[in-house]
Design an enzyme around this catalytic site. Sequence first.
Site, PDB file in Angstrom:
ATOM      1  N   LYS A 237       1.224   3.581 -11.281  1.00  0.00           N
ATOM      2  CA  LYS A 237      -0.006   2.915 -10.821  1.00  0.00           C
ATOM      3  C   LYS A 237      -0.607   2.038 -11.918  1.00  0.00           C
ATOM      4  CE  LYS A 237      -0.039   4.450  -6.592  1.00  0.00           C
ATOM      5  NZ  LYS A 237       0.082   3.529  -5.451  1.00  0.00           N
TER       6      LYS A 237
ATOM      7  N   ASN B  74       0.805  -1.221   0.000  1.00  0.00           N
ATOM      8  CA  ASN B  74       0.000   0.000   0.000  1.00  0.00           C
ATOM      9  C   ASN B  74       0.843   1.279   0.000  1.00  0.00           C
ATOM     10  OD1 ASN B  74      -2.502   1.712   0.872  1.00  0.00           O
ATOM     11  ND2 ASN B  74      -0.987   2.030   2.498  1.00  0.00           N
TER      12      ASN B  74
ATOM     13  N   TYR C  13       3.456   9.256 -11.646  1.00  0.00           N
ATOM     14  CA  TYR C  13       2.520   8.612 -10.714  1.00  0.00           C
ATOM     15  C   TYR C  13       1.555   7.708 -11.494  1.00  0.00           C
ATOM     16  CZ  TYR C  13      -0.821   8.058  -6.896  1.00  0.00           C
ATOM     17  OH  TYR C  13      -1.643   7.523  -5.920  1.00  0.00           O
TER      18      TYR C  13
HETATM   19  P1  NAD Z   1      -0.115   8.851   2.839  1.00  0.00           P
HETATM   20  O1  NAD Z   1       0.911   9.767   2.311  1.00  0.00           O
HETATM   21  O2  NAD Z   1      -1.019   9.292   3.945  1.00  0.00           O
HETATM   22  O3  NAD Z   1       0.532   7.467   3.286  1.00  0.00           O
HETATM   23  C1  NAD Z   1       1.525   6.871   2.529  1.00  0.00           C
HETATM   24  C2  NAD Z   1       2.149   5.755   3.324  1.00  0.00           C
HETATM   25  O4  NAD Z   1       3.170   5.167   2.525  1.00  0.00           O
HETATM   26  C3  NAD Z   1       2.798   6.219   4.619  1.00  0.00           C
HETATM   27  O5  NAD Z   1       2.563   5.264   5.620  1.00  0.00           O
HETATM   28  C4  NAD Z   1       4.286   6.259   4.269  1.00  0.00           C
HETATM   29  O6  NAD Z   1       5.129   6.030   5.374  1.00  0.00           O
HETATM   30  C5  NAD Z   1       4.378   5.121   3.271  1.00  0.00           C
HETATM   31  N1  NAD Z   1       5.534   5.304   2.398  1.00  0.00           N
HETATM   32  C6  NAD Z   1       5.718   6.213   1.431  1.00  0.00           C
HETATM   33  N2  NAD Z   1       6.927   6.090   0.901  1.00  0.00           N
HETATM   34  C7  NAD Z   1       7.534   5.069   1.552  1.00  0.00           C
HETATM   35  C8  NAD Z   1       8.800   4.464   1.481  1.00  0.00           C
HETATM   36  N3  NAD Z   1       9.714   4.899   0.629  1.00  0.00           N
HETATM   37  N4  NAD Z   1       9.084   3.435   2.308  1.00  0.00           N
HETATM   38  C9  NAD Z   1       8.169   2.998   3.187  1.00  0.00           C
HETATM   39  N5  NAD Z   1       6.943   3.532   3.316  1.00  0.00           N
HETATM   40  C10 NAD Z   1       6.638   4.554   2.511  1.00  0.00           C
HETATM   41  O7  NAD Z   1      -0.974   8.453   1.555  1.00  0.00           O
HETATM   42  P2  NAD Z   1      -2.268   7.555   1.345  1.00  0.00           P
HETATM   43  O8  NAD Z   1      -3.258   8.416   0.675  1.00  0.00           O
HETATM   44  O9  NAD Z   1      -2.651   6.818   2.570  1.00  0.00           O
HETATM   45  O10 NAD Z   1      -1.690   6.551   0.252  1.00  0.00           O
HETATM   46  C11 NAD Z   1      -1.689   5.147   0.415  1.00  0.00           C
HETATM   47  C12 NAD Z   1      -1.692   4.532  -0.970  1.00  0.00           C
HETATM   48  O11 NAD Z   1      -2.881   4.900  -1.646  1.00  0.00           O
HETATM   49  C13 NAD Z   1      -0.534   5.001  -1.864  1.00  0.00           C
HETATM   50  O12 NAD Z   1      -0.048   3.916  -2.625  1.00  0.00           O
HETATM   51  C14 NAD Z   1      -1.204   6.010  -2.777  1.00  0.00           C
HETATM   52  O13 NAD Z   1      -0.541   6.154  -4.003  1.00  0.00           O
HETATM   53  C15 NAD Z   1      -2.567   5.384  -2.924  1.00  0.00           C
HETATM   54  N6  NAD Z   1      -3.611   6.308  -3.364  1.00  0.00           N
HETATM   55  C16 NAD Z   1      -3.987   7.376  -2.605  1.00  0.00           C
HETATM   56  C17 NAD Z   1      -4.967   8.234  -3.081  1.00  0.00           C
HETATM   57  C18 NAD Z   1      -5.435   9.434  -2.287  1.00  0.00           C
HETATM   58  O14 NAD Z   1      -6.233  10.228  -2.832  1.00  0.00           O
HETATM   59  N7  NAD Z   1      -5.023   9.626  -1.047  1.00  0.00           N
HETATM   60  C19 NAD Z   1      -5.568   8.000  -4.315  1.00  0.00           C
HETATM   61  C20 NAD Z   1      -5.162   6.901  -5.053  1.00  0.00           C
HETATM   62  C21 NAD Z   1      -4.189   6.051  -4.572  1.00  0.00           C
END
Ligand code: NAD
Length: 249
Positions: free
Chosen positions: A162, A93, A158
Site C-alpha cells: 500500500k 480498488n 500489506y
Molecule cells: P473486500 O475483501 O470486501 O473486497 C475486495 C475486492 O477485491 C473484492 O471485490 C475482490 O473480488 C477483489 N479482489 C481481491 N483479489 C482480487 C484478484 N486477485 N483479482 C480480482 N479481484 C480481486 O475488501 P474491501 O475492504 O472492500 O477492500 C477494498 C480495497 O480497500 C482493498 O484494496 C483493500 O486493501 C483496501 N482497504 C480496505 C480496508 C478495510 O478496512 N476494509 C482498509 C484499508 C484499505
Amino acid sequence: MGIMDGKVVFITGGTRGIGNATTRLMLKEGVEAIAICGRSEDMVGPALAKLRADFPGRNIEGCWPLLTDATAVETAVKTFVDKYGRLDAACANAGITQSTSIKRMTPAEFEEQININLIGAFYLDRAAGLIMRNQKFGAIVNTASMTGLYGSGMGAGYGASKGGVIALTKSLGRELGFFNIRVNCVAPGSIKTDMTAGINDVAMKAVNDGIALHRMGEPEEVGNAIMFLASDLSSYVNGACLSVDGYAT
Ligand code: NAD
C-alpha cells in the site's frame, strides 16, 4: 443531475465491500456506464446480477481478468472502452490483506501482496492511462490504505504494497498530469467489509481506541471519497492521498 452524470468508469474489486459501495454510489449519481471487475466469474456473476436488478436499464458490465496479467487487464479495459467510446475514470480498488508476523510470513505470501495490491493496481493504471493519454482526459483513483502511510504492525507485505500504491499514485500524477489526467488515491483506515469481518472484539476495541472518531468506517464513506476523486468536483486535485480513517493514529 448527479456528479457522475455521463461518466464511463472501470473499477476493480467491484463485487463487494468498498468497490461495490462505490459502484452503487456512482450509479445513484448518474454514471453512464460502469464495469466491475472481480476475482472470478463465480464472484462477478451474482454481484452483476444484483446490481442490474437494483439499477434496471443501466449500463453495468462485469469482467474477471487476472489482475497480475497485464495483457488480460488491458484487454478487459479495452473491451469496455470499445463499447462505450471513452474512459472517464478508472479505480484500482481490488486488494487482499494478510495479518502475519515476519516470523511466519513466507516469501510467497509477501510476494502475493505486492503482486495483487501493487502490481495489479499498476496494470490497471497503465491500461487506463494509455487510453486516457490518447483521449487527453481522465481520472485514476487507487485504493491504498493507512498502513501505506503509517505501516502495519502485523502485515509487512500489506503495508509495503500500500505504500507502493501511494508512491505509484504520486508518480503517475506527475507523469500523466501533462495529459490532463489526474491520479489520486484514498487511504482507508478500518472499514466494515469482509476484509475486516474476522477481527475479534478485543482487537477491534484496540483499533477503535486509536481512531479519533472511535468507530470503524462504512464502505460508503470510502466510496464517497473515491467518487469525489473520480468526478469533476476534484478537477484540481492531483497526486493526492486522501485519508478516510476517522483520523487514525
Ligand atoms: P473486500 O475483501 O470486501 O473486497 C475486495 C475486492 O477485491 C473484492 O471485490 C475482490 O473480488 C477483489 N479482489 C481481491 N483479489 C482480487 C484478484 N486477485 N483479482 C480480482 N479481484 C480481486 O475488501 P474491501 O475492504 O472492500 O477492500 C477494498 C480495497 O480497500 C482493498 O484494496 C483493500 O486493501 C483496501 N482497504 C480496505 C480496508 C478495510 O478496512 N476494509 C482498509 C484499508 C484499505
